[in-house]
Design a protein around this motif. Structure first.
Motif: not given
Length: 141
Positions: A33, A36-37, A53, A69, A72, A75-76
């Motif tokens: 995560a 990626d974000f 977001g 992001d 996200a 959230s991870a």
């Protein structure tokens, strides 16, 4: 047959490896995560893009590749913390309790350590007779 299976499962190294693998999988999700974000949008900023977001658009509006992001990623992080709490309270604590009833200490604090006078390694158990690294005899405690 079931008693043998129970003894196999209750071995310390099996549970330790299982907990280690679970932590590795959760950490893998967290790292994925993050890359990626958070990392990928910074890297792809040079290429060019519109998303909503929690985060910032680093490039043109609408380019998902350059959207930082943080929602996200957070959230991870929450997933990781919840997952580790579940592993600890549903696997580690009951396992420690069962092993304590059997007279074994698992996931405990390590014993006192000493330093080898020959090679200066600091990770020798206090009652060691020989150094793990250089093999020299250790003075008696």
């Amino acid at each position: 047959m079931l008693k043998g299976f129970k003894n196999f499962i209750m071995r310390g190294d099996i549970v330790t490896v299982a907990v280690g693998l679970i932590i590795a999988l959760a950490m893998s999700t967290l790292i994925k995560a993050f890359t990626d974000f958070v990392v990928n949008p910074v890297i792809t900023r040079a290429q060019g893009g519109h998303s909503m977001g929690l985060g910032w658009q680093l490039g043109r509006t609408g380019n998902r590749a350059t959207y930082l992001d943080l929602g996200a990623f957070l959230s991870a992080v929450v997933y990781f913390l919840i997952f580790m709490a579940v592993v600890y309270f549903l696997i580690v604590v009951p396992y420690k309790h069962v092993q304590a009833r059997r007279g074994l200490v698992v996931f405990g604090d390590p014993g006192p350590l000493k330093t080898c006078p020959a090679c200066l390694s600091e990770d020798l158990p206090e009652r060691a007779r020989k150094c793990l690294h250089c093999g020299t005899e250790q003075p008696a405690v």
